[in-house]
Every structure is written in structure tokens, then in C-alpha cells.
Design an enzyme around this catalytic site. Structure first.
Site, mmCIF file in Angstrom:
data_model
loop_
_atom_site.group_PDB
_atom_site.id
_atom_site.type_symbol
_atom_site.label_atom_id
_atom_site.label_comp_id
_atom_site.label_asym_id
_atom_site.label_seq_id
_atom_site.Cartn_x
_atom_site.Cartn_y
_atom_site.Cartn_z
ATOM 1 N N TYR A 146 0.815 -1.211 0.000
ATOM 2 C CA TYR A 146 0.000 0.000 0.000
ATOM 3 C C TYR A 146 0.853 1.268 0.000
ATOM 4 C CZ TYR A 146 -4.613 -2.056 0.825
ATOM 5 O OH TYR A 146 -5.795 -2.713 0.694
ATOM 6 N N LYS A 196 3.200 -15.892 3.331
ATOM 7 C CA LYS A 196 3.361 -16.516 2.008
ATOM 8 C C LYS A 196 4.855 -16.710 1.782
ATOM 9 C CE LYS A 196 1.779 -17.824 -2.078
ATOM 10 N NZ LYS A 196 0.966 -19.051 -2.269
ATOM 11 N N ASP A 228 -3.108 -18.355 1.240
ATOM 12 C CA ASP A 228 -4.114 -18.996 0.372
ATOM 13 C C ASP A 228 -4.824 -20.134 1.113
ATOM 14 O OD1 ASP A 228 -1.645 -20.283 0.290
ATOM 15 O OD2 ASP A 228 -1.710 -20.755 -1.842
ATOM 16 N N ASP A 252 -6.351 -6.921 4.026
ATOM 17 C CA ASP A 252 -7.444 -6.314 3.266
ATOM 18 C C ASP A 252 -8.315 -7.411 2.668
ATOM 19 O OD1 ASP A 252 -8.933 -4.267 1.952
ATOM 20 O OD2 ASP A 252 -7.904 -4.812 0.097
ATOM 21 N N ASP A 256 -12.208 -9.012 4.118
ATOM 22 C CA ASP A 256 -13.445 -8.983 3.324
ATOM 23 C C ASP A 256 -14.048 -10.382 3.243
ATOM 24 O OD1 ASP A 256 -13.302 -6.234 2.717
ATOM 25 O OD2 ASP A 256 -14.002 -6.579 0.675
HETATM 26 C C1 IPM Z 1 -10.289 -1.363 3.839
HETATM 27 C C2 IPM Z 1 -10.577 -0.750 2.507
HETATM 28 C C3 IPM Z 1 -9.445 0.175 2.111
HETATM 29 C C4 IPM Z 1 -8.184 -0.672 2.055
HETATM 30 C C5 IPM Z 1 -9.678 0.917 0.783
HETATM 31 C C6 IPM Z 1 -10.919 1.773 0.849
HETATM 32 C C7 IPM Z 1 -8.483 1.738 0.356
HETATM 33 O O1 IPM Z 1 -10.812 -1.719 1.548
HETATM 34 O O2 IPM Z 1 -10.157 -0.604 4.824
HETATM 35 O O3 IPM Z 1 -10.199 -2.589 3.913
HETATM 36 O O4 IPM Z 1 -7.889 -1.292 1.015
HETATM 37 O O5 IPM Z 1 -7.475 -0.722 3.062
HETATM 38 MG MG MG Z 2 -10.798 -3.667 2.291
#
Ligand code: IPM
Ligand code: MG
Length: 366
Positions: A146, A196, A228, A252, A256
Site C-alpha cells: 500500500y 506466504k 491462500d 485487506d 473482506d
Molecule cells: C479497507 C478498505 C481500504 C483498504 C480501501 C478503501 C483503500 O478496503 O479498509 O479494507 O484497502 O485498506
Molecule cells: Mg478492504
């Protein structure tokens, strides 16, 4: 009486409407405790760009610097609006990442929790969920891909190319790994280290540092698992996890996925903690497609308040009360649209009604 300055960054899309519900909760907590919350709103994200020309205006930076904690809604625009903004001033690159860097909030806590009474929201089978899911993902938040150097250009063969770097030094790794071990000591003393190292040298160093820090936490049982394989395990056997630690990009993606196994990203609050600063935000995006319709789930925004009460203000009881109040609304058979499956036997409620029901439940728990 204790007094805290809280900066409110409502953000884009559904941000303002879920923030409204979070503020209701903050006000109630203030009312019934010996505490004063001084709330100050500031412009941030895509809306700030269109209003002021910058997604993270100087004034907002100053307000954030002076606050005790920051409550931040999701940011981000739909594709069309995003395209109207120069790439580096879009809300993610122009506001969110600079906020994280400025505050040096390197430790991102993402609780992944679905008590048994809410198990019906998960797409996983009941036998997989067992007594419920309860883990915390700890994501390094200010390093890695990032924030690495980037280069974009045309190479000697005339081909467009891009180079992005993944860089960590041992101090950066150590500080996040220590956070994870300490968290383990407060929980089940089991750490899953996500890496990884079969491909990435960054993971080789990461794992070395994990081994070195582990010496200070002999009671913690460590499992090393490839990222993975961890993705698969989250679906097949999520209850084996308690504390997971990982670098920025892995965090990240896996967080999700964690939202997916709960049934919605709407159930994913988070805390971003540094040495001297902290801010709180939902893990999900701003959902511009449903903005302004009063149908977004404010759980992750109100959950971020619960995390703020615990981690910034040491109000552990009220934090628990907020979690319980939110979960009791869902346990009573209500659902926001993000969580409902076709044919499910639920009573659908809107964003503000969820907030009102949380307030009602909370009022009963004073
Ligand atoms: C998160 C989000 C952010 C990230 C985006 C909005 C840049 O997806 O906080 O997980 O990738 O960190
Ligand atoms: Mg995210």
C-alpha cells in the site's frame, strides 16, 4: 468529568446515514455516564474533494491532530464520479491512506464475530459454525504494498509497465506482531500467523520476527498458515481461528472474506490504533449504489463506536452494552436488507429503525 474530543468524518455514500445512527449511540452513552463527548465534524473523502478541492483538507488534518479519537465513515465514489478526480486525489489514495500514515495507526483490529444466535446470517452450514464465530484479524495498516514506492512508465521495448514495492523492516513487523501476541494473552492464547513465505521474501522476514517475539510469549501456541490456505480454512473451519496476524494486503483481502462468512461486510467494524492516535471505521466501502435510501446496515459503524468506547475511553461496560444491544436487535428477528436471504423469515428494518432499536435496547441495559 472526563471530556474527549471526537472528530467525525462522515465520508461518502452511505457514510452520513450510518454515522447519524452511530452519533445517536454516542449521545446516549454520554448522557448516562460521567463523560463529555465533544463532537466536531470535518470534511473528508470524495465529498470533501468536491466541496473544497481536496479529499483531506488542511483544516481536517488539524482537527484530527487535536482529537482524542476519530470516528470515520466509509469513503469512495462510484466509478463515474471517481473518474472526475485526478488519480492521486481520489478518496482512497488522497484521504484514507494519508490519514492512516499521518496518525501512524499501524494496528488494525477487525473483529469477526457471529454469536450463535445470529448464525442464520452466515452462508456457512450450521455444523461449520458450531457455537459461533469469534476471532479477530490483526492487520498491519501502514506498510507493505500500500505504501511502497511505485513507478509507472514505458520500458525499453516500448511497453507500458508498473512497479510497486512491498517493503517492511523488522521494527515495523515487530510492533504489529507484539500487538497480536498481547491480544492472544487476553484471549485464547492461540495465534495464527498468516504468510506466504514459499514465495515472498517479505514473509520470510515476517516469520523470523514472529519467532523472535514468540520468545516473550511462551504460553501462546503459534500456527503458521499460508495466506491462500487460510482463505480456504476460513470457509471450511473458521472456528479454529482466534487471533490472526498478517501484513496489510493479506489483511485487506482476508477481512473482506471474513465479512462474507458472517453474511455481510455490514457486520465488520474496525479499530485502527497507533502509539498515540486511534481512529475507528467500518471495514466496508461507501456503497454509493444504495446511498440515501435509508437501507444500509449501520452495525459496522455503531460497532466502531463500541470499539472506540473500549479502546480509546476505557469504557468497557458500555462497549459491551452496545455490542449486546446491536446483536439483540438482530436476535429479535429483525434484519437489514444486506443480511436477508430470499424467503428468510425476518422483519426488515431500515437504517434509522435499526439505530432506534439499538437505542431502545441500550436504554434497557443502563
Ligand atoms: C479497507 C478498505 C481500504 C483498504 C480501501 C478503501 C483503500 O478496503 O479498509 O479494507 O484497502 O485498506
Ligand atoms: Mg478492504
Amino acid at each position: 468529568m472526563k471530556s474527549y474530543k471526537i472528530t467525525i468524518l462522515a465520508g461518502d455514500g452511505i457514510g452520513p446515514e450510518i454515522m447519524k445512527e452511530a452519533i445517536k449511540v454516542l449521545k446516549l452513552v454520554e448522557q448516562r455516564n460521567d463523560v463529555k463527548f465533544e463532537l466536531q465534524e470535518a470534511a473528508f473523502g470524495g465529498s470533501a474533494y468536491f466541496d473544497t478541492g481536496h479529499p483531506f483538507p488542511e483544516e481536517t488534518k488539524m482537527i484530527c491532530d487535536e482529537s482524542d479519537a476519530i470516528l470515520k465513515g466509509p469513503i469512495g465514489l462510484n466509478h463515474e464520479d471517481s473518474e472526475k478526480i485526478p488519480v492521486d486525489l481520489r478518496p482512497e489514495r488522497g484521504a484514507l491512506l494519508p490519514l492512516r500514515k499521518r496518525l501512524n495507526t499501524y494496528a488494525n483490529f477487525r473483529p469477526v464475530s457471529l454469536p450463535r444466535r445470529l448464525a442464520h446470517f452466515s452462508p456457512l452450514k450450521p455444523e461449520i459454525i458450531g457455537d459461533g464465530i469469534d476471532m479477530v484479524m490483526i492487520r498491519e495498516l501502514v506498510g507493505g504494498l500500500y505504501f511502497g514506492e511505485k513507478e509507472v512508465g514505458v520500458n525499453d521495448d516500448g511497453l507500458r509497465y508498473v512497479k510497486e514495492t512491498l517493503e517492511y523492516n523488522e521494527a515495523q513487523i515487530e510492533q504489529i506482531v507484539r500487538v497480536a501476541f498481547k491480544q492472544c494473552m487476553r484471549r485464547k492464547k492461540v495465534l495464527h500467523n498468516i504468510h506466504k513465505s514459499n514465495v515472498l521474501k517479505s514473509s520470510v522476514l515476517w516469520n523470523e520476527v514472529v519467532g523472535e517475539v514468540a520468545v516473550d510469549f511462551p504460553e501462546v501456541e503459534i500456527h503458521h498458515i499460508l495466506v491462500d490456505a487460510a482463505a480456504t480454512a476460513l470457509c471450511l473451519n473458521p472456528t479454529q481461528f482466534d487471533v490472526m496476524v498478517m501484513e496489510n494486503m493479506f489483511g485487506d483481502i482476508l477481512s473482506d472474506q471474513a465479512g462474507g462468512i458472517l453474511g455481510s461486510l455490514g457486520l465488520m467494524p474496525s479499530a485502527c490504533i497507533g502509539e498515540t492516535n486511534a481512529y475507528y471505521e467500518p471495514s466496508h466501502g461507501s456503497a454509493p449504489d444504495i446511498a440515501g435510501q435509508n437501507i444500509a446496515n449501520p452495525y459496522s459503524m455503531i460497532g466502531s463506536v463500541a470499539m472506540m468506547l473500549e479502546l480509546s475511553f476505557d469504557m468497557l461496560d458500555e462497549s459491551k452494552n452496545v455490542w449486546n444491544a446491536m446483536q439483540s436487535v438482530f436476535a429479535d428477528g429483525f434484519s437489514t436488507p444486506d443480511l436477508s436471504k430470499p424467503g428468510a423469515d425476518v422483519k426488515m428494518i431500515k437504517t434509522d429503525e435499526f439505530g432506534d432499536r439499538v437505542i431502545a435496547a441500550l436504554s434497557g441495559s443502563a
